[in-house]
Scaffold this motif. Structure first.
Motif, mmCIF file in Angstrom:
data_model
loop_
_atom_site.group_PDB
_atom_site.id
_atom_site.type_symbol
_atom_site.label_atom_id
_atom_site.label_comp_id
_atom_site.label_asym_id
_atom_site.label_seq_id
_atom_site.Cartn_x
_atom_site.Cartn_y
_atom_site.Cartn_z
ATOM 1 N N GLY C 32 0.811 -1.306 0.079
ATOM 2 C CA GLY C 32 0.074 -0.018 0.156
ATOM 3 C C GLY C 32 0.812 1.191 0.040
ATOM 4 O O GLY C 32 0.085 2.258 -0.015
ATOM 5 N N ALA C 33 2.272 1.154 -0.115
ATOM 6 C CA ALA C 33 2.917 2.263 0.054
ATOM 7 C C ALA C 33 3.256 3.011 -1.343
ATOM 8 O O ALA C 33 2.993 2.190 -2.319
ATOM 9 N N LEU C 34 3.078 4.506 -1.588
ATOM 10 C CA LEU C 34 3.135 5.051 -2.649
ATOM 11 C C LEU C 34 4.428 5.593 -3.046
ATOM 12 O O LEU C 34 5.223 5.968 -2.259
ATOM 13 N N SER C 35 4.510 5.426 -4.218
ATOM 14 C CA SER C 35 5.840 6.045 -5.022
ATOM 15 C C SER C 35 5.418 6.673 -6.338
ATOM 16 O O SER C 35 4.668 6.423 -6.654
ATOM 17 N N VAL C 36 6.648 7.161 -6.826
ATOM 18 C CA VAL C 36 6.437 8.136 -8.182
ATOM 19 C C VAL C 36 7.401 7.391 -9.244
ATOM 20 O O VAL C 36 8.536 7.172 -8.717
ATOM 21 N N ALA C 37 7.138 7.183 -10.538
ATOM 22 C CA ALA C 37 7.803 6.423 -11.489
ATOM 23 C C ALA C 37 7.616 7.182 -12.695
ATOM 24 O O ALA C 37 6.562 7.918 -12.900
ATOM 25 N N THR C 38 8.536 7.186 -13.575
ATOM 26 C CA THR C 38 8.646 7.487 -15.004
ATOM 27 C C THR C 38 8.005 6.304 -15.698
ATOM 28 O O THR C 38 7.954 5.180 -15.405
ATOM 29 N N ASP C 39 7.342 6.679 -16.768
ATOM 30 C CA ASP C 39 6.582 5.869 -17.524
ATOM 31 C C ASP C 39 6.676 5.763 -19.182
ATOM 32 O O ASP C 39 6.145 6.590 -19.898
ATOM 33 N N PRO C 40 7.801 5.041 -19.572
ATOM 34 C CA PRO C 40 7.975 4.971 -21.133
ATOM 35 C C PRO C 40 7.063 4.220 -21.618
ATOM 36 O O PRO C 40 7.023 4.042 -22.951
ATOM 37 N N VAL C 41 6.179 3.321 -21.054
ATOM 38 C CA VAL C 41 5.281 2.361 -21.771
ATOM 39 C C VAL C 41 3.930 3.001 -22.112
ATOM 40 O O VAL C 41 3.317 2.698 -22.952
ATOM 41 N N GLY C 42 3.398 3.921 -21.058
ATOM 42 C CA GLY C 42 2.125 4.535 -21.315
ATOM 43 C C GLY C 42 0.932 3.743 -20.511
ATOM 44 O O GLY C 42 0.260 3.173 -21.432
ATOM 45 N N VAL C 43 0.890 3.775 -19.513
ATOM 46 C CA VAL C 43 0.129 2.638 -18.588
ATOM 47 C C VAL C 43 -1.230 3.552 -18.013
ATOM 48 O O VAL C 43 -0.996 4.394 -17.336
ATOM 49 N N PRO C 44 -2.376 3.189 -18.230
ATOM 50 C CA PRO C 44 -3.494 3.885 -17.698
ATOM 51 C C PRO C 44 -3.742 3.315 -16.147
ATOM 52 O O PRO C 44 -3.299 2.248 -15.639
ATOM 53 N N PRO C 45 -4.232 4.100 -15.340
ATOM 54 C CA PRO C 45 -4.444 3.930 -13.883
ATOM 55 C C PRO C 45 -5.350 2.575 -13.946
ATOM 56 O O PRO C 45 -6.029 2.232 -14.821
ATOM 57 N N GLY C 46 -4.884 1.854 -12.837
ATOM 58 C CA GLY C 46 -5.694 0.493 -12.506
ATOM 59 C C GLY C 46 -4.815 -0.772 -13.039
ATOM 60 O O GLY C 46 -4.870 -1.737 -12.295
ATOM 61 N N LYS C 47 -3.787 -0.530 -13.807
ATOM 62 C CA LYS C 47 -3.151 -1.809 -14.563
ATOM 63 C C LYS C 47 -1.950 -2.084 -13.173
ATOM 64 O O LYS C 47 -1.580 -0.981 -12.872
ATOM 65 N N TRP C 48 -1.634 -3.379 -13.338
ATOM 66 C CA TRP C 48 -0.624 -3.985 -12.422
ATOM 67 C C TRP C 48 0.835 -4.021 -13.555
ATOM 68 O O TRP C 48 0.555 -4.239 -14.774
ATOM 69 N N VAL C 49 1.696 -3.332 -12.906
ATOM 70 C CA VAL C 49 3.054 -3.356 -13.748
ATOM 71 C C VAL C 49 4.171 -3.850 -12.977
ATOM 72 O O VAL C 49 3.910 -4.042 -11.761
ATOM 73 N N PHE C 50 5.290 -3.925 -13.587
ATOM 74 C CA PHE C 50 6.510 -4.140 -12.655
ATOM 75 C C PHE C 50 7.585 -3.006 -13.087
ATOM 76 O O PHE C 50 7.481 -2.250 -14.088
ATOM 77 N N THR C 51 8.394 -2.662 -12.094
ATOM 78 C CA THR C 51 9.202 -1.522 -12.013
ATOM 79 C C THR C 51 10.344 -1.594 -11.891
ATOM 80 O O THR C 51 10.956 -2.893 -10.961
ATOM 81 N N VAL C 52 11.609 -1.158 -12.523
ATOM 82 C CA VAL C 52 12.986 -1.274 -12.157
ATOM 83 C C VAL C 52 13.322 0.110 -11.354
ATOM 84 O O VAL C 52 12.902 1.289 -11.536
ATOM 85 N N SER C 53 14.273 -0.220 -10.528
ATOM 86 C CA SER C 53 14.742 0.940 -9.629
ATOM 87 C C SER C 53 16.306 1.095 -9.911
ATOM 88 O O SER C 53 17.050 0.212 -10.696
ATOM 89 N N GLY C 54 16.916 2.260 -9.275
ATOM 90 C CA GLY C 54 18.392 2.132 -9.386
ATOM 91 C C GLY C 54 18.782 2.655 -10.655
ATOM 92 O O GLY C 54 17.983 3.438 -11.185
ATOM 93 N N SER C 55 20.116 2.615 -11.191
ATOM 94 C CA SER C 55 20.606 2.990 -12.116
ATOM 95 C C SER C 55 19.929 2.608 -13.449
ATOM 96 O O SER C 55 19.638 3.082 -14.384
#
Lengths: 81, 81, 81, 81, 81
Positions: C32-55
């Protein structure tokens, strides 16, 4: 990037050379934990911001040689706590 | 960067070559967890400091080849625990 | 890489130059924790995604100079919350 | 750097090429969580050590091409659990 | 490096170019939290593995340009949960 609130300025006279004279901010995250960030944006206390960590924190500074691991990236226009 | 208190010196005779003869400090974070940092500032036990982690921890050292991931960046002038 | 759900767009007028005009997303992780990401894919709200962090978050962008530490890498085809 | 105790050797026949034939150790942190580290020092089970993480973990190895993210840096001379 | 169990394959048709056609695995850590890793070893579900994170996750891939932050490094020969 993390969502945090600016709480205060951090006063630190004695510091490593790599921080230069950058102003530092005390931030509070969504769980209430405090941390310290460099601030190239110029944010007054009370505002909600988002921050970048790791090596990207250096690249977000005007001078990427500043030895930071947390930098304020922008002010969130509207945020309901 | 994190806000931590210097607790003690860490005595470690047998170490990797990449740490050189750098003095090491045991720090306590705001939740009471302990960690170890390199200290280019020279901070006595009891003081509150802020630390930088990751690759920036190396750049904050006078010699950036020191293999650390946590470095004391400065002494906080005033801190109410 | 972390499994997260897109919640909303983040509106941020005042930002560091290194973020360019990249659109930003507010994500919620499995706790339930919130964070902020850049989005090169173009994903609408509600979708489940996976994210990469660091460099790697920078290398996942079309322009690796974007100062991000969290980037949406892909949309998960099926995810049972 | 983190304070951890060496628990055991990790036996792993099938591994990526980037780990070479480095010996691996299972470590326990102060909260009891287990992780795996490369060990250029040669530490027997039971000893308290401190470890370096991130890119510094590679630089702490004799061969910095070893693909590790956690390396034992030294044996702590005295540690009261 | 972390000790995790392979749970499933992650099906993800729409992804960033930097991930190529690498197969992805859903992993569970010792606390039950799920994450996603690239898998150069080829591990079937159920097996206990250890993973490397950060920039080392890219170097552990055959092609270090793959934009991952978590890579399976090896299969643990014996693991009592």
């Amino acid at each position: 990037m993390e969502i945090m609130q600016v709480i205060d300025e951090l006063v630190c006279t004695r510091r490593v050379a790599g921080l230069g004279v950058e102003s530092l901010r005390v931030l509070k995250d969504q769980k209430g934990a405090l941390s310290v960030a460099t601030d190239p944006v110029g944010v007054p206390p009370g505002k909600w911001v988002f921050t970048v960590s790791g090596s990207a924190a250096r690249y977000a500074m005007r001078d990427p040689k500043i030895t930071t691991d947390l930098t304020i990236c922008g002010i969130i226009d509207h945020w309901d706590e």
